[in-house]
Design a protein around this motif. Structure first.
Motif, PDB file in Angstrom:
ATOM      1  N   HIS A 212      27.509  61.230 128.079  1.00  0.00           N
ATOM      2  CA  HIS A 212      27.830  59.963 127.720  1.00  0.00           C
ATOM      3  C   HIS A 212      28.565  59.608 126.449  1.00  0.00           C
ATOM      4  N   GLY A 213      28.848  60.493 125.680  1.00  0.00           N
ATOM      5  CA  GLY A 213      29.353  60.153 124.594  1.00  0.00           C
ATOM      6  C   GLY A 213      30.876  60.795 124.695  1.00  0.00           C
ATOM      7  N   LEU A 214      31.372  61.247 125.826  1.00  0.00           N
ATOM      8  CA  LEU A 214      32.706  61.501 125.923  1.00  0.00           C
ATOM      9  C   LEU A 214      33.595  60.300 126.462  1.00  0.00           C
ATOM     10  N   GLY A 215      34.754  60.617 126.283  1.00  0.00           N
ATOM     11  CA  GLY A 215      35.917  59.322 126.378  1.00  0.00           C
ATOM     12  C   GLY A 215      35.609  58.598 127.878  1.00  0.00           C
ATOM     13  N   SER A 216      36.182  57.396 127.821  1.00  0.00           N
ATOM     14  CA  SER A 216      36.061  56.336 128.848  1.00  0.00           C
ATOM     15  C   SER A 216      37.389  56.156 129.446  1.00  0.00           C
TER      16      SER A 216
END
Length: 811
Positions: free
Chosen positions: A577-581
């Protein structure tokens, strides 16, 4: 036992009749399947006469393997080794994984009479694979390796297992395949990391005091758990969670329209699986196929890698907050104008969980290469509670249409709109999730494995593990010499715990604890007493392990590729959930930061030329794409792998310069929706990436100095890169064209031939350059990893040509 044995012997008989009989007869394996079950069993267990161990099928077989089947030990079972090893078996079909699983069960069943260690034993689900010698934890012979973490990847094509390489294919010819992981249920010892107890592929400081899980036996329906009664039932269960979009809103504080509910999909996506042994099921996102004691799990194919997220009939969206940062006099210059900000990274929304920690991390980064013994890799000071970078360039209009700002607004207005914010930006669904898979054995839960569902791998034949090992073969190859940012550290060298938020929802019980800090380790049987791991040889960098275990993935960092990390009550844990969106937003920054993760991320530093971030693993001109106006371009030129075009020399108003893509305009998310991003995968192995690293390093060492001869600190921009191939598939030499850019005077330009602003290559950046040099390095042959000579020539602007070559031998 009868059913398991009957099933396994039927499989063996069928495969022998299908053409394997004469192959296995080479090793003295020729059972008479017409005889009694007892006679066939005895024949399979009987010691074999000496056979040719130079045969390619058994060249890395364990030295003491001398039976067709060895109880409790697939690695010492010749039949299993021949069928499960990653060697060529031309013209013969191997047993599929379901049949291989049945043979495994039989091997362990044959050893059930053997006593178990007199110590606590724990049933656990582990990811596992049978690998060639070079890819095992001990490097002594082909063997099983295990981990409590599995890595699966999203895609748009169905999964396909490559039986010869014993892994899932990554590319389907016209799109990425989803990849899956193989998990098994094992009875495990918990041992400390002493080499006498367990072999560890990437041993790190402190492992001797950490606890590792090492299988003793495989468990399946019909096996015995400890000395108890026979196992009657196994149900595999799973919990997968993807909540990136909700976290964007919660952590950034951005507003959403009141008609959207951020507690529902697509802001929060969950999948729960409950599958009895021997069956299959699928959620809308995740699929699981189970055998008697193992399962295959991974994502289902998506229509697109990235799609606009919707809730009911609405587009999921948020109100872009205004830019936060210092006053305009500190906005920078050239390509980095406006990039000094708390909540912006170029033209992406940045979502820092802690502004103080962001500032500390920025200070550390400035001194990372000054004090590498202390600050490389960067200390872990800033967990990611939300996606680090979020696409905000797709404006949602009141009528529901989407305007791609980078394709619409002219310079000045484009930057001003993104700085001001206040508009609604579309959000995107990319399918990435965190998951856990465990098993209930007669109703009692076993410990879970952590399953990442993450981004595709553009280099499926290369591993972080290989590049990490190469970086340690010589001090001059140290990662901080080569990579300005990131590096080749594999996930198997990480020691954080899996996502602490994942639960067994039926019991409301967490699936991982703060003690699970060795989950990512790749382990195997201990080394024989008194022996040591052999040092990697050149051949080891062609191990082609690939697959779904953590040594084939990148460790966390920022930006990430496969995984990031967050914090709960002082404990760091792995999560996506810290990877790009969505994830292409991170891919752009990874790729433009000198191949942040070099065995996953193509190096697009050449494409964008971000100040002070030079190329580390040069991609070739044809891989980056020839712009229509470049010397090799054509009016119908296709963009490169990421939907962009590479750089090219261009004189404007009599001033020499380079025309390149603009990282502020480049939108990998838009490119993904147009099917130009991820338009290809690179069939480049670890040793090919090593050759390119070494080629560039040798050239920088030979030519006149500009900033530093270290690739991580040089001022040179590699504008051109070509491979000169003779009759060999691997290039015997590489040619680079380099220069020193004037980034302070970069300016936006429009293409003279591309007429549509939404087309690739329309908005570009031009900047003056000097010190233009061509360098060429030669290798002794297709197997060489280090160049033997370099020659270079300076460019004369007056004559518009290169001067005479100067030759240097490589020390």
């Amino acid at each position: 036992m009868t059913d398991i044995e009957t099933q396994a012997l039927d499989i063996l008989h069928k495969r022998f009749e299908a053409g394997w009989a004469p192959v296995l007869a080479r090793f003295g394996i020729a059972p008479n399947f017409g005889a009694s079950v007892e006679a066939v069993r005895d024949a399979l267990l009987r010691p074999l006469a000496a056979f040719d161990r130079a045969d390619p099928l058994v060249s890395d077989l364990a030295a003491d393997a001398n039976a067709a089947l060895c109880p409790n030990d697939p690695a010492k079972s010749v039949i299993y080794h021949v069928w499960a090893g990653s060697h060529s078996t031309p013209g013969l079909d191997r047993p599929p994984l379901r049949e291989l699983d049945a043979v495994e069960n039989y091997i362990y069943l044959l050893g059930q009479h053997e006593s178990l260690p007199d110590e606590p034993l724990v049933p656990m689900v582990l990811a596992y694979a049978y690998r060639k010698r070079a890819a095992t934890a001990h490097r002594l012979h082909a063997d099983m390796v295990y981990s409590r973490v599995a890595v699966t990847r999203v895609g748009t094509r169905d999964a396909r297992f490559d039986s010869e390489r014993q892994t899932w294919e990554s590319w389907g010819g016209d799109g990425f395949r989803v990849t899956r992981a193989r998990l098994g249920l094992f009875l495990c010892r918990l041992v400390d990391g002493n080499a006498a107890n367990v072999s560890i592929l990437d041993r790190v400081d402190g492992d001797g005091q950490r606890s590792f899980a090492l299988p003793v036996r495989k468990l399946f329906v019909g096996a015995r758990l400890h000395n108890a009664s026979m196992i009657q039932s196994i149900r595999f269960r799973g919990h997968f969670l993807g909540d990136k979009l909700k976290r964007v809103i919660d952590v950034s504080g951005a507003a959403v329209p009141g008609t959207l509910d951020t507690s529902r999909p697509p802001f929060v996506n969950e999948a729960q699986l409950d599958v009895p042994a021997g069956s299959q099921t699928s959620d809308t996102a995740i699929e699981m196929n189970t055998f008697d004691g193992a399962c295959i799990v991974g994502p289902r194919p998506r229509a697109q890698l990235v799609s606009v997220a919707t809730q009911d009939t609405q587009i999921a969206r948020f109100v872009v907050p205004p830019r936060e940062g210092p006053p305009s006099l500190l906005r920078g210059h050239g390509i980095d104008v406006g990039n000094l900000s708390i909540n912006r990274h170029y033209t992406s929304l940045q979502v820092p969980s802690s502004k103080t920690r962001l500032a500390i991390e920025a200070v550390f980064a400035e001194f990372e290469h000054v004090l590498p013994s202390v600050l490389y890799p960067l200390p872990k000071v800033r967990p990611r509670a939300a996606p680090e970078f979020v696409n905000m360039r797709h404006r949602v209009e009141p009528d529901g249409r989407i305007t791609v700002l980078g394709n619409t607004l002219p310079p000045g207005e484009y930057e001003a709109q993104l700085d001001a914010g206040g508009f609604e930006a579309a959000m995107f669904d990319d399918g990435t999730m965190d998951g856990a898979v465990w098993a209930d054995i007669d109703g009692v839960p076993a410990s879970a494995a952590f399953v990442l569902v993450t981004a595709p791998d553009f280099f499926p034949r290369a591993d972080e593990e290989d590049l990490q090992a190469w970086s340690k073969t010589n001090p001059s190859r140290a990662a901080w010499h080569e990579f300005k940012e990131g590096g080749p550290t594999p996930l198997s060298a990480g020691r954080f715990v899996p996502n602490l938020l994942l639960k067994d929802l039926r019991r409301d019980a967490p699936l991982f604890t703060r003690a699970d800090n060795t989950a990512t380790a790749v382990v195997g049987r201990p080394l024989p007493q008194g022996s040591e791991n052999p040092q990697p040889e050149v051949a080891d960098f062609r191990r082609h392990a690939g697959g779904f275990l953590p040594d084939s993935a990148s460790d966390e960092f920022a930006p990430g590729w496969d995984v990031s990390y967050d914090e709960l009550d002082g404990t760091y844990y792995y999560t996506t959930h810290g990877l790009g969106s969505p994830f292409p937003e991170d891919v752009k920054f990874c790729a433009s930061a000198n191949a942040y993760w070099p065995a996953a991320s193509p190096d697009a530093a050449r494409t964008f030329e971000r100040p002070n971030i030079p190329t580390a693993v040069p991609m070739l001109d044809d891989e980056l794409g020839f712009h229509p106006e470049s010397p090799d371009g054509t009016p119908d030129a296709k963009p490169g792998w990421d939907g962009e075009f590479g750089p090219f020399f261009e004189t404007r108003d009599g001033v020499p310069g380079v025309n390149s893509a603009d990282i502020r305009r480049s939108d990998y998310v838009y490119n993904a929706t147009q099917n130009t991003f991820a338009s290809r995968v690179f069939d480049l192995s670890s040793d090919e990436l090593i050759r390119r690293i070494e080629a560039l390093r040798a050239c920088l060492d030979a030519i006149p100095k500009a900033g530093s001869t270290m690739p991580s600190e040089t001022h040179y921009w590699v504008v051109g890169a070509k491979a000169v191939r003779d009759t060999d598939a691997r290039a015997p030499r590489y040619t680079f064209e380099l220069c020193v850019p004037d980034n302070a005077h970069a300016r936006t330009v429009e293409s003279r031939t591309v007429e549509n602003a939404a087309a690739p290559g329309y908005w570009r950046v031009w900047r003056p350059v000097g010190n233009r040099i061509k360098a060429e390095c030669r290798f002794d042959g297709p197997d060489g990893l280090v160049p033997r000579s370099v020659r270079y020539a300076r460019f004369d602007d007056a004559t518009d040509r290169y001067g005479e070559w100067q030759v240097r031998d490589v020390p």
